[in-house]
Motif scaffolding. Structure first.
Motif, short mmCIF file in Angstrom:
data_model
loop_
_atom_site.label_atom_id
_atom_site.label_comp_id
_atom_site.label_asym_id
_atom_site.label_seq_id
_atom_site.Cartn_x
_atom_site.Cartn_y
_atom_site.Cartn_z
N GLY A 1 3.95 -17.39 8.75
CA GLY A 1 3.73 -15.98 8.43
C GLY A 1 4.91 -15.29 7.78
O GLY A 1 4.85 -14.10 7.48
N LEU A 2 5.99 -16.03 7.55
CA LEU A 2 7.15 -15.39 6.91
C LEU A 2 6.88 -15.18 5.43
O LEU A 2 7.34 -14.22 4.84
N PHE B 1 3.32 -12.34 -2.31
CA PHE B 1 3.88 -10.99 -2.35
C PHE B 1 5.15 -10.96 -3.20
O PHE B 1 5.80 -11.98 -3.41
N VAL C 1 1.60 -10.82 18.10
CA VAL C 1 1.97 -12.23 18.08
C VAL C 1 3.45 -12.26 18.39
O VAL C 1 4.23 -11.61 17.71
N LEU D 1 -2.11 -14.67 18.98
CA LEU D 1 -2.35 -13.24 19.12
C LEU D 1 -2.92 -12.91 20.50
O LEU D 1 -3.85 -13.55 20.96
N ILE E 1 1.02 1.76 7.90
CA ILE E 1 0.10 1.23 8.91
C ILE E 1 -0.15 -0.25 8.65
O ILE E 1 -0.10 -1.08 9.57
N VAL F 1 3.00 -2.33 9.62
CA VAL F 1 3.14 -2.52 11.06
C VAL F 1 2.09 -3.50 11.57
O VAL F 1 2.37 -4.39 12.37
N TYR F 2 0.87 -3.37 11.03
CA TYR F 2 -0.21 -4.26 11.45
C TYR F 2 0.16 -5.72 11.17
O TYR F 2 0.08 -6.57 12.05
N HIS F 3 0.59 -6.01 9.96
CA HIS F 3 0.92 -7.40 9.61
C HIS F 3 2.15 -7.88 10.38
O HIS F 3 2.18 -9.01 10.84
N TRP F 4 3.14 -7.02 10.48
CA TRP F 4 4.35 -7.40 11.19
C TRP F 4 4.03 -7.80 12.62
O TRP F 4 4.48 -8.82 13.12
N LYS F 5 3.20 -6.99 13.26
CA LYS F 5 2.89 -7.25 14.67
C LYS F 5 1.90 -8.39 14.85
O LYS F 5 1.71 -8.89 15.94
N HIS F 6 1.22 -8.75 13.77
CA HIS F 6 0.23 -9.81 13.89
C HIS F 6 0.72 -11.14 13.32
O HIS F 6 -0.06 -11.97 12.88
N GLY F 7 2.02 -11.31 13.29
CA GLY F 7 2.57 -12.61 12.95
C GLY F 7 2.72 -12.88 11.47
O GLY F 7 3.06 -13.99 11.09
N ARG F 8 2.44 -11.89 10.63
CA ARG F 8 2.65 -12.09 9.19
C ARG F 8 3.84 -11.24 8.78
O ARG F 8 3.69 -10.16 8.21
N LYS F 9 5.02 -11.75 9.12
CA LYS F 9 6.22 -10.94 8.96
C LYS F 9 6.50 -10.64 7.49
O LYS F 9 6.92 -9.54 7.15
N GLY F 10 6.21 -11.62 6.63
CA GLY F 10 6.47 -11.43 5.20
C GLY F 10 5.66 -10.28 4.63
O GLY F 10 6.21 -9.38 4.00
N SER F 11 4.36 -10.28 4.90
CA SER F 11 3.57 -9.20 4.31
C SER F 11 3.88 -7.88 5.02
O SER F 11 3.81 -6.82 4.40
N ILE G 1 13.46 -3.59 11.82
CA ILE G 1 13.08 -4.98 11.58
C ILE G 1 14.32 -5.82 11.30
O ILE G 1 14.44 -6.93 11.78
#
Lengths: 357, 325, 715
Positions: free
Chosen positions: A170-171, A190, B89, B95, C531, C534-544, C561
């Motif tokens: 996910g990075l 991205f 996560v 999750l 929003i 924060v959603y992606h960051w907290k859901h394991g998609r740190k890059g997005s 972060i």
């Protein structure tokens, strides 16, 4: 042959066919038999919340019409659609928002001969962003925002096997993918980033393109990639801010910008200002001396955009606008056998079919 | 006309949709928090994606945290405890919903909690069974663990006097839904208690200069000030030159207009424009639509009622929905 | 106004075509009672979600297998049986361009009139724009399925089967005739005649009409041997004549038995009379500029010409009526039928009344045969009242209310009828026609009202329609077109609407931010992207997550972060997994200005890379480069203190380089000072100990001391 066919008219013909369902993706089926041609539509019925994949025949009549041949209901909406010919039979790969992958082998009458699928949560966490089938149809690459890159192989025993090529945890998120050769493919994501992968060299991308050109103030996402079979060293990408650019692996860090509003000098040539949802080389647009063309010159490409534009862009030329709709054009495909014809899906639940003179 | 979206578990006692109506959180009598999601964008087919046991006691209220701070809910349980749960996560784990913070109960139960977004931070107002109100502030925008108590006061117009030994059955808090940069944090609060001074709905505003909360208006006519308040609702304002609020008491649902410009004492002008009767009894819940033009209410008569003002500014019941099998 | 109370008309949001005060609608949930409680929540737009909780059975909590509750969604104010959902959406999509075009034309006309200081706010030909708009909208309202036209013209098919029109289109047609089409004002009665010809079928559902009579008779035609003996034949012909369907009348007349070849000889006179009437009918003078090909009658554009022709025509009818040939006609039905027709054409009110069914048909027949010069809504209204009295209707049709409202010249009633009968789409779009109609209507509809929070009726209805659009996932993107045409509250509602859009899917998120871009709503756009981040960051998609926070320019969260990333990097500093972070750092690197402290990670990555080269190549050049990176990192104030020791520990090899000292005395001193600072900091309670072997500090100090000695010697 397609090239010898006389065009039906001397002007661009556009026909819009309302569908009463949202169209997630549309593709021509590569012609494989008979005179009929077919189109594949990934649909979503908002009333019943039911997604489906439909195959329509598309007779070469005026006005054109879509005639439903077969329909397959899916458990989740289609996020990406890729088609190829395997053993002269068309193969469809459809990925979904729930993360499942469906591979359909069609029969000669465009009916579904067999269906294989990989259930959700096995390939990706969450949605699959993009799938791409190889020309030969043996392998399919899948990428997702979870940062995984997977290979799904469609074996002789009519079984699907899959393996993980890469997992960035996910990075890095991937939003687009396209094969360049049987062992190489490109991905995009991205920050206008592009990655080049070689299956012979495992352990990550072999080359990366950073999107930090020309002091842009804003960044964006790559939504679509195309690679021309005769120009495997060049990766064509379309994304945010009307951007279409080419990345030549031989001149690594300098993109060739075909369209985009973020950069001052090209802005005047840019046919659109918002998201470029799909980009493809346009085989119909012939440059006068194709053979003598420098291999660094980028071939003409077609794009569709959120601001309703379907246009052809060419390096150093004014873009040619084919369609300007009041709503977004979300996907399109060019008929490979008859490249004057283009099919595209509009945000307002309809399909447009274009026939170029 | 109607469309069924979700089938709820046995023993479900409360439910709450998130800010954009894409996720539903429910609480049940056995202390379970269940989350319902749709797999596809724009789909109206929802399935349960998570069930977690948040408490031994029954969950009585679920409140979503504003989305700028993640996908998280506050759960109020029957014993008066409040806990915050977040979907995250972490450390290569899949999750899941995790407990971030628990506000234990000693003798005072949490009756209601609501979150408000200010330009710089997240604020949480909780109302307690002893008639006290606490305002917490989040210290780290990415960590729902770290809260700081910013203020504690009673719901009285006269902020000097205090009332001991209040016993409150219920409380209702509603933040000003406006999210503008210049907007001051403000909310309206009413109690259902045995102490008349605490009951009536009051509008509280944060005084940035003195870093304190001040009552700027009281939403009750002179003779009604001791009336116990069932519930309050602050309407979205998309451009009116005044605010609109609804306050429900046993006398009915009152619609109030609140002026925007304070007088010399910092008070805002108020006007009751309607008193609507319909639920004959307790009003459970009041919700404004996104334009602030239609008020939906539910109450002890088991009906959903819809209220609107006509072109002449007269409020009336526009329609009612009667649940049937 | 007749039949209208203020209550039904003034509602802001019409909840159904027949909304009255406190109508109770059932809400089916399918649960076994008892129900313990309800909970409500508004979704986007006018969709209300009701949670229904069942009371828990006293003993066994999960034995009865019933669901514990249901959530049911109700959409308010969009029910219309005539047009299905998909068709409504098609109409909504199609209306966007005409509406937007008209708005932009209005704006440019207004701008022009301001410049020229002209007194009239509108272009003299403004109504032409409105007509163009009206035609565009009208073309959207056809039924989806149209029947294929038969190529063969069957003489016995008197009534061609065409697609069934919609009430919606009929209503739009009426508004167009009365408000938009200035050209037709001179021949309004004829326009209404045409209108009824198209839409009479719509009234057949609730009662008998001329159309339904014709349909019935059409079924019989093939079975009738001697058509003229059947009284219904004459009845149908007269009815069709009464409402002016001349082509049908003539076609029916030609089915008369006397036309048959074998009968022609002995029914000569009879046939002559039939033909004479047919000719008179086909020569009927019409006060209108033109008729479509195939339509019967003679057109006259000016009133004097028409009057002359009309009087001549009536004289011919009278002459025929008094003719002696009637005596020679043996066939009683023919004789009576034809003379009845003549009476009708002469405007005999009794005849008109008996041959029409619906009051509107009677009304039309008056225009045709009694008062073709009727002008002005006042007299038209009076005539309508008379017809309604003559033919009272039991159940009121939704189009009737509209007609009566129009004739009554009451804009508010017309709007209320549109709203009640046809819903928010109709009102929002019909206002354009109404305001084109008169200055007075314009004032009523466009003035701000305190009771509505300062907005006008026009704006109110646009807001209501936008809310209907907002409640559907596929139409919400259209709502901004209508909201931005609102002067006061549109942008406020648009912001609320945009804020409530889902962010999980990138494509949908980008569609939302594109709308923000179009209308310069930067702050809303950044809230939405925040929003999403924060959603992606907290859901394991740190890059997005980082990408979207960067797009939102949320430095506050990005700095937090950065701190979290340092924690992670700090832990796995010597790990192979660092390679995975490269992609993320790559992303951050492209926008280091916004990335706040993340800038450090970028430098750190460069240092790590050169350090790796040293491991592989062991060249002094590479090592020298790594030292430069190290020094620049240690000098950089954005390098967090807790990284100092790990950095130095990683560089042990550089500090004790075999060939020659890589750091000069100054550089070594800098590092020693940092080490000193670190030792002091360790005494503070908030110090975070790096995850390194216990002797790390001493070995670094030793290496630095040695290096200093060597460097001094070398210098």
């Amino acid at each position: 042959m397609a090239t010898s066919k006389a065009p039906p008219s001397h002007s661009l013909q556009i026909h819009r066919l309302p569908q009463s369902q949202y169209i997630d993706a549309v593709r021509f089926l590569p012609a494989f038999s008979g005179l009929d041609r077919f189109a594949v539509l990934a649909l979503f019925d908002t009333h019943s919340s039911s997604p489906s994949l439909q195959i329509h025949s598309l007779p070469k009549s005026t006005p054109p019409s879509l005639n439903l041949q077969s329909s397959l209901s899916l458990s989740s909406r289609v996020s990406s659609l890729s088609l190829s010919l395997s053993a002269h039979k068309p193969l469809i790969a459809a990925s979904t928002f729930s993360g499942s992958l469906h591979i359909l082998l069609l029969d000669f009458d465009a009916s579904v001969q067999s269906e294989f699928s990989v259930p959700e949560k096995s390939l990706h966490v969450g949605a699959i962003s993009c799938v791409d089938l190889q020309e030969s149809g043996v392998e399919c690459v899948s990428v997702g925002e979870d940062g995984r890159v997977n290979l799904v192989a469609f074996g002789d025993g009519s079984r699907l096997s899959y393996r993980r090529v890469w997992d960035s945890d996910g990075l890095v998120s991937y939003t687009a993918a396209k094969w360049a050769s049987p062992t190489e493919f490109a991905t995009g994501g991205f920050g206008f980033g592009l990655q080049w992968w070689d299956l012979r060299k495992p352990g990550g991308p072999v080359s990366q393109f950073k999107g930090n050109w020309a002091q842009r103030t804003t960044s964006g996402i790559v939504h679509s990639i195309d690679i021309h079979p005769s120009r495997k060293h060049t990766c064509l990408a379309g994304g945010s801010l009307g951007t279409v650019f080419a990345w030549d692996l031989r001149w690594q860090q300098q993109p060739i910008i075909l369209s985009g509003v973020g950069t001052s000098e090209v802005a005047t040539h840019s046919p659109c200002e918002s998201e470029v949802w799909e980009v493809k080389y346009d085989p119909y647009m012939r440059t006068s001396n194709f053979g003598n063309m420098s291999s660094s010159r980028i071939l003409p490409a077609m794009l569709c955009s959120e601001d309703g534009i379907l246009a052809v862009v060419e390096q150093g030329e004014e873009p040619i606008e084919l369609l300007a709709e009041p709503c977004a054009i979300n996907s399109f495909d060019i008929d490979r056998q008859n490249p004057s014809d283009v099919i595209c899906s509009l945000e307002w639940e309809s399909i447009a079919i274009l026939s170029r003179p | 006309m109607e469309k069924s979206l979700v089938t709820l578990d046995n023993g479900t006692t409360c439910s709450s949709w998130n800010y954009n109506g894409e996720r539903l959180a429910t609480g049940s009598v056995d202390g379970t928090l269940a989350i319902f999601d749709s797999i596809d964008p724009a789909s109206s087919s929802f399935t349960c994606t998570s069930r977690s046991r948040v408490h031994e006691d029954s969950v009585v209220k679920v409140v979503w945290v504003p989305p700028e701070y993640g996908d998280a809910v506050g759960c109020i349980c029957a014993d008066g405890t409040l806990s915050l749960w977040e979907e995250v996560v972490e450390d290569a784990q899949p999750l899941q919903w995790k407990l971030c913070k628990s506000f234990g109960s000693n003798s005072n139960k949490v009756l209601d909690v609501q979150f408000g977004v200010s330009p710089t931070s997240l604020k949480m107002v909780s109302a307690y069974s002893d008639g006290h109100v606490k305002v917490y502030e989040l210290l780290d925008p990415l960590e729902l663990k770290s809260w700081q108590l910013q203020a504690e006061f009673q719901n009285a117009s006269d902020s000097v006097s205090t009332f001991g030994k209040a016993l409150c059955l219920s409380a209702s808090v509603s933040w000003n839904p406006q999210r503008g940069e210049s907007q001051q944090s403000s909310f309206v609060l009413g109690f259902h208690s045995d102490t008349p001074q605490l009951n009536s709905a009051k509008v509280w505003e944060f005084d940035q200069n003195h870093q304190r909360w001040l009552p700027v208006a009281e939403l009750a006519l002179h003779g009604d000030k001791g009336d116990q308040v069932f519930t309050v609702a602050w309407a979205p304002n998309i451009g009116r030159p005044y605010e609109v609020m609804a306050v429900a008491t046993h006398k009915g649902i009152a619609i109030w207009h609140l002026g925007l410009n304070p007088d010399i004492d910092g008070r805002l002008s108020v006007e009751r424009v309607a008193l609507l009767s319909g639920h004959d009894g307790e009003v459970w819940q009041m919700e404004w639509d996104m334009s602030g033009m239609t008020l939906a209410t539910t109450g002890g008569d088991g009906m959903v009622r819809l209220w609107q003002s006509n072109l002449n500014g007269v409020w009336h019941e526009q329609a009612a929905l009667e649940p049937t099998s | 106004m007749p039949g209208l109370t203020a209550d039904s008309g003034n509602a802001l949001v019409p909840l159904s075509p027949e909304a009255h005060v406190s109508v109770v609608y059932p809400l089916h949930h399918g649960l076994k009672p008892p129900i313990s409680r309800l909970s409500i929540s508004w979704s986007r737009g006018n969709a209300l979600r009701v949670s229904v909780f069942r009371e828990l059975p006293a003993e066994s909590s999960d034995s009865d297998g019933e669901a514990g509750g249901k959530v049911v969604q109700v959409k308010l104010g969009v029910a219309d049986g005539e047009v299905d959902d998909a068709q409504w959406r098609r109409i909504a999509y199609g209306s966007v361009s005409p509406f937007a075009l008209l708005q932009s034309r209005r704006n440019s006309v207004l701008a022009l009139s301001k410049m020229s200081m002209s007194s009239s706010p509108y272009h003299p030909d403004w109504w032409e724009y409105v007509m163009e708009y009206s035609k565009d909208i009208s073309s959207l309202l056809d039924n989806a399925k149209s029947l294929p036209n038969s190529m063969i013209d069957d003489p016995k098919t008197v009534l061609k089967k065409v697609e069934e029109p919609t009430c919606l289109k009929a209503a739009w047609g009426l508004l167009e005739i009365f408000y938009a089409d200035k050209e037709s004002q001179a021949w309004l009665p004829e326009r209404i005649v045409d209108w009824l010809a198209d839409y009479d079928v719509l009234f057949s559902g609730t009662q008998a009409t001329v159309h339904s009579k014709l349909v019935e008779f059409q079924k019989e035609i093939v079975r009738l041997q001697v058509i003229e003996d059947d009284p219904r034949y004459w009845e149908v012909i007269t009815s069709a004549l009464a409402v002016g369907w001349l082509e049908i009348v003539v076609k029916l007349l030609r089915l008369h038995g006397s036309y048959q070849l074998d009968q022609l000889s002995n029914r000569e006179t009879e046939n002559g009379l039939v033909e004479a009437v047919a000719i008179l009918i086909s020569k009927m003078p019409r006060m209108r500029p033109e008729l479509e090909a195939g339509r019967l009658g003679e057109c006259f554009k000016t009133k004097p010409d028409f009057i002359k022709a009309w009087e001549k025509w009536r004289a011919q009818i009278t002459k025929l009526d008094c003719s002696s040939f009637w005596v020679q006609c043996d066939h009683r039905q023919t004789r009576e039928g034809l003379r009845n027709m003549l009476q009708l054409m002469l405007g005999n009110t009794n005849n008109l009344c008996t041959s029409t069914c619906h009051w509107i048909e009677l009304y039309i027949s008056h225009f045709l045969y009694v008062r073709p010069f009727t002008v002005g809504l006042e007299s038209m209204h009076a005539l309508a009242q008379k017809c309604i009295q003559l033919k009272p209707i039991s159940s009121s049709h939704r189009l009737m209310g509209l007609i009566v409202g129009i004739l009554g010249e009451n804009t508010e009633v017309v709007l209320a009828e549109c709203s009640r009968a046809f819903g928010p789409w109709m009102v929002a779009h019909a206002i354009e026609l109404l305001t084109a109609g008169s200055d007075q209507a314009e004032i009523i509809l466009q003035e701000g009202r305190d009771n509505l929070g300062g907005i006008s009726i026009e704006e109110l209805h646009r807001l209501i329609y936008a809310q209907v659009l907002s409640s559907h996932a596929l139409t919400w993107q259209i709502a901004p077109i209508y909201l931005t045409s609102c002067m006061k509250q549109g942008m406020g509602l648009l912001e609320v609407l945009l804020y409530k859009q889902p962010v999980q899917d990138n494509q949908m998120l980008l569609k939302t931010t594109e709308i923000c871009r179009l209308y310069d709503l930067e702050s809303i756009s950044s809230s939405i992207m925040k929003i999403a981040g924060v959603y992606h960051w907290k859901h394991g998609r740190k890059g997005s997550g980082v990408f979207w926070l960067q797009q939102a320019r949320d430095e506050f969260r990005l700095n937090r972060i950065a701190q979290q990333l340092f924690d992670f990097v700090g832990r796995s500093i010597s790990d192979e997994s660092f390679k995975q972070w490269e992609g993320l750092i790559e992303l951050l690197g492209s926008e280091s200005k916004i990335a706040g402290g993340l800038d450090f990670l970028h430098k750190y990555r460069d240092f790590k890379k050169s350090l790796q080269q040293v491991q592989v190549g062991k060249t002094t050049d590479a090592a020298q480069q790594a030292v430069e990176s190290l020094i620049s990192l240690m000098r950089n104030p954005s390098t967090p203190q807790r990284f100092w020791l790990p950095l130095l520990h990683d560089s042990l090899k550089l500090l004790s380089w075999q060939e020659r000292p890589l750091l000069n005395a100054n550089q070594t001193n800098l590092l020693l000072n940092k080490l000193q600072e670190l030792s002091m900091a360790r005494l503070r309670p908030d110090f975070i100990e790096a995850n390194l072997p216990p002797q790390a500090l001493s070995s670094v100090r030793l290496a630095l001391a040695t290096n200093l000695g060597r460097a001094i010697l070398e210098e």
